[in-house]
Design a protein around this motif. Structure first.
Motif, PDB file in Angstrom:
ATOM      1  N   PRO A 161       0.810  -1.222   0.000  1.00  0.00           N
ATOM      2  CA  PRO A 161       0.000   0.000   0.000  1.00  0.00           C
ATOM      3  C   PRO A 161       0.841   1.268   0.000  1.00  0.00           C
ATOM      4  N   ILE A 162       0.348   2.238  -0.734  1.00  0.00           N
ATOM      5  CA  ILE A 162       0.904   3.581  -0.724  1.00  0.00           C
ATOM      6  C   ILE A 162      -0.208   4.488  -0.235  1.00  0.00           C
ATOM      7  N   GLU A 163       0.078   5.199   0.830  1.00  0.00           N
ATOM      8  CA  GLU A 163      -0.946   6.046   1.414  1.00  0.00           C
ATOM      9  C   GLU A 163      -1.142   7.296   0.571  1.00  0.00           C
ATOM     10  N   ARG A 164      -2.395   7.611   0.312  1.00  0.00           N
ATOM     11  CA  ARG A 164      -2.769   8.878  -0.313  1.00  0.00           C
ATOM     12  C   ARG A 164      -3.352   9.727   0.809  1.00  0.00           C
ATOM     13  N   ASN A 165      -2.633  10.773   1.153  1.00  0.00           N
ATOM     14  CA  ASN A 165      -3.030  11.579   2.302  1.00  0.00           C
ATOM     15  C   ASN A 165      -3.033  13.046   1.890  1.00  0.00           C
ATOM     16  N   GLU A 166      -4.221  13.614   1.791  1.00  0.00           N
ATOM     17  CA  GLU A 166      -4.369  15.007   1.360  1.00  0.00           C
ATOM     18  C   GLU A 166      -3.703  15.969   2.332  1.00  0.00           C
ATOM     19  N   VAL A 167      -3.719  15.655   3.618  1.00  0.00           N
ATOM     20  CA  VAL A 167      -3.077  16.515   4.606  1.00  0.00           C
ATOM     21  C   VAL A 167      -1.586  16.612   4.318  1.00  0.00           C
ATOM     22  N   LEU A 168      -0.949  15.466   4.089  1.00  0.00           N
ATOM     23  CA  LEU A 168       0.485  15.474   3.804  1.00  0.00           C
ATOM     24  C   LEU A 168       0.789  16.173   2.488  1.00  0.00           C
ATOM     25  N   LEU A 169      -0.076  15.988   1.509  1.00  0.00           N
ATOM     26  CA  LEU A 169       0.122  16.648   0.219  1.00  0.00           C
ATOM     27  C   LEU A 169       0.067  18.172   0.390  1.00  0.00           C
ATOM     28  N   LYS A 170      -0.921  18.645   1.137  1.00  0.00           N
ATOM     29  CA  LYS A 170      -1.034  20.089   1.367  1.00  0.00           C
ATOM     30  C   LYS A 170       0.137  20.609   2.197  1.00  0.00           C
ATOM     31  N   LEU A 171       0.567  19.836   3.173  1.00  0.00           N
ATOM     32  CA  LEU A 171       1.692  20.258   4.001  1.00  0.00           C
ATOM     33  C   LEU A 171       2.994  20.260   3.194  1.00  0.00           C
ATOM     34  N   PHE A 172       3.122  19.353   2.260  1.00  0.00           N
ATOM     35  CA  PHE A 172       4.307  19.280   1.400  1.00  0.00           C
ATOM     36  C   PHE A 172       4.511  20.602   0.656  1.00  0.00           C
ATOM     37  N   PHE A 173       3.408  21.224   0.278  1.00  0.00           N
ATOM     38  CA  PHE A 173       3.458  22.502  -0.421  1.00  0.00           C
ATOM     39  C   PHE A 173       3.122  23.659   0.529  1.00  0.00           C
TER      40      PHE A 173
ATOM     41  N   GLU B 238      -0.971  30.036  10.005  1.00  0.00           N
ATOM     42  CA  GLU B 238      -2.283  29.865  10.624  1.00  0.00           C
ATOM     43  C   GLU B 238      -3.069  28.745   9.932  1.00  0.00           C
ATOM     44  N   LYS B 239      -3.029  28.701   8.600  1.00  0.00           N
ATOM     45  CA  LYS B 239      -3.730  27.643   7.852  1.00  0.00           C
ATOM     46  C   LYS B 239      -3.073  26.282   8.083  1.00  0.00           C
ATOM     47  N   GLN B 240      -1.762  26.267   8.187  1.00  0.00           N
ATOM     48  CA  GLN B 240      -1.056  25.009   8.451  1.00  0.00           C
ATOM     49  C   GLN B 240      -1.454  24.452   9.815  1.00  0.00           C
ATOM     50  N   VAL B 241      -1.490  25.323  10.808  1.00  0.00           N
ATOM     51  CA  VAL B 241      -1.871  24.912  12.159  1.00  0.00           C
ATOM     52  C   VAL B 241      -3.306  24.407  12.157  1.00  0.00           C
ATOM     53  N   PHE B 242      -4.196  25.144  11.505  1.00  0.00           N
ATOM     54  CA  PHE B 242      -5.598  24.721  11.422  1.00  0.00           C
ATOM     55  C   PHE B 242      -5.718  23.360  10.739  1.00  0.00           C
ATOM     56  N   LEU B 243      -4.964  23.170   9.666  1.00  0.00           N
ATOM     57  CA  LEU B 243      -4.973  21.894   8.943  1.00  0.00           C
ATOM     58  C   LEU B 243      -4.585  20.744   9.873  1.00  0.00           C
ATOM     59  N   LEU B 244      -3.516  20.922  10.617  1.00  0.00           N
ATOM     60  CA  LEU B 244      -3.045  19.851  11.503  1.00  0.00           C
ATOM     61  C   LEU B 244      -3.966  19.656  12.705  1.00  0.00           C
TER      62      LEU B 244
ATOM     63  N   TRP C  56       2.381  12.297  15.727  1.00  0.00           N
ATOM     64  CA  TRP C  56       3.062  13.135  14.738  1.00  0.00           C
ATOM     65  C   TRP C  56       2.429  14.524  14.692  1.00  0.00           C
ATOM     66  N   CYS C  57       1.112  14.593  14.724  1.00  0.00           N
ATOM     67  CA  CYS C  57       0.417  15.886  14.713  1.00  0.00           C
ATOM     68  C   CYS C  57       0.825  16.719  15.926  1.00  0.00           C
TER      69      CYS C  57
ATOM     70  N   LEU D 146       2.889  20.149  15.601  1.00  0.00           N
ATOM     71  CA  LEU D 146       2.288  21.396  16.065  1.00  0.00           C
ATOM     72  C   LEU D 146       3.143  22.069  17.152  1.00  0.00           C
ATOM     73  N   GLU D 147       3.737  21.274  18.018  1.00  0.00           N
ATOM     74  CA  GLU D 147       4.511  21.821  19.129  1.00  0.00           C
ATOM     75  C   GLU D 147       5.933  22.256  18.731  1.00  0.00           C
ATOM     76  N   ASN D 148       6.508  21.563  17.744  1.00  0.00           N
ATOM     77  CA  ASN D 148       7.941  21.762  17.491  1.00  0.00           C
ATOM     78  C   ASN D 148       8.315  22.233  16.087  1.00  0.00           C
ATOM     79  N   LYS D 149       7.440  22.108  15.131  1.00  0.00           N
ATOM     80  CA  LYS D 149       7.872  22.353  13.754  1.00  0.00           C
ATOM     81  C   LYS D 149       7.181  23.526  13.067  1.00  0.00           C
ATOM     82  N   LEU D 150       6.028  23.931  13.546  1.00  0.00           N
ATOM     83  CA  LEU D 150       5.327  25.048  12.883  1.00  0.00           C
ATOM     84  C   LEU D 150       5.456  26.327  13.656  1.00  0.00           C
TER      85      LEU D 150
END
Length: 180
Positions: free
Chosen positions: A95-107, A114-120, A171-172, A176-180
């Motif tokens: 399996p290869i995971e298709r994850n829209e959250v990761l795709l949006k975070l990649f870009f 603020e949008k990144q934090v809301f997304l996570l 991971w979330c 949220l605590e360390n990377k954004l």
């Protein structure tokens, strides 16, 4: 031996349980398998028709007074052999995971923080809800089917979902605590 698509094998497997009608198959898909394997309602009846045509199952019509007739599908020995043969084959596609959250975070450089934090935060809430659903399903299996020979395997697949979901929640929190 003839090759079938994964939907066919999934439905053959479901027919080994107490689910024998198209409606019951849809219910088990929505309540259990849908967490890791998707089959649309529109795939169920054409696949059942194929399974009967291929003599992998036979259909029996049940009549009840005051209710419409209901078709029940029962595996034939050929159907059981086809399922067993497929189960013993090596995995063709991991399996290869298709994850829209990761795709949006990649870009993410094109989003505000603020949008990144809301997304996570939104993703974490959904993961928390999913984890609680898994706990509820686990309790139902233990309470209702513990002696069922399938329940051991249902709990194994459920444990996978719980562990993956818990890791994603962690991971979330970390992100949220360390990377954004």
């Amino acid at each position: 031996m003839k090759r079938y698509n994964d939907t066919t094998y999934a439905i053959l497997g479901i027919l080994t349980t107490e689910c024998k009608s198209g409606y019951a198959i849809k219910q088990i898909m929505d309540q259990s398998l849908n967490h890791f394997w998707k089959i649309s309602y529109g795939q169920i009846y054409p696949t059942l028709k194929l399974i009967v045509q291929e003599e992998l199952a036979e259909v029996r019509t049940l009549s009840s007074q005051g209710r419409p007739d209901r078709n029940e599908y029962h595996l034939t020995s050929k159907g059981i052999e086809v399922l067993k043969n497929w189960l013993e084959q090596p995995i063709e596609h991991f399996p290869i995971e298709r994850n829209e959250v990761l795709l949006k975070l990649f870009f993410g450089r094109f989003q505000t923080q603020e949008k990144q934090v809301f997304l996570l935060q939104t993703y974490k809430k959904e993961l928390d809800r999913r984890y609680q659903t898994y706990i509820t399903i686990e309790q139902a299996i233990i309470n209702q089917n513990y002696n069922d020979e399938d329940s051991k395997y249902w709990l194994l697949t459920l444990d996978y979902g719980k562990r993956i979901t818990k890791a994603a929640i962690e991971w979330c929190v970390f992100t949220l605590e360390n990377k954004l």
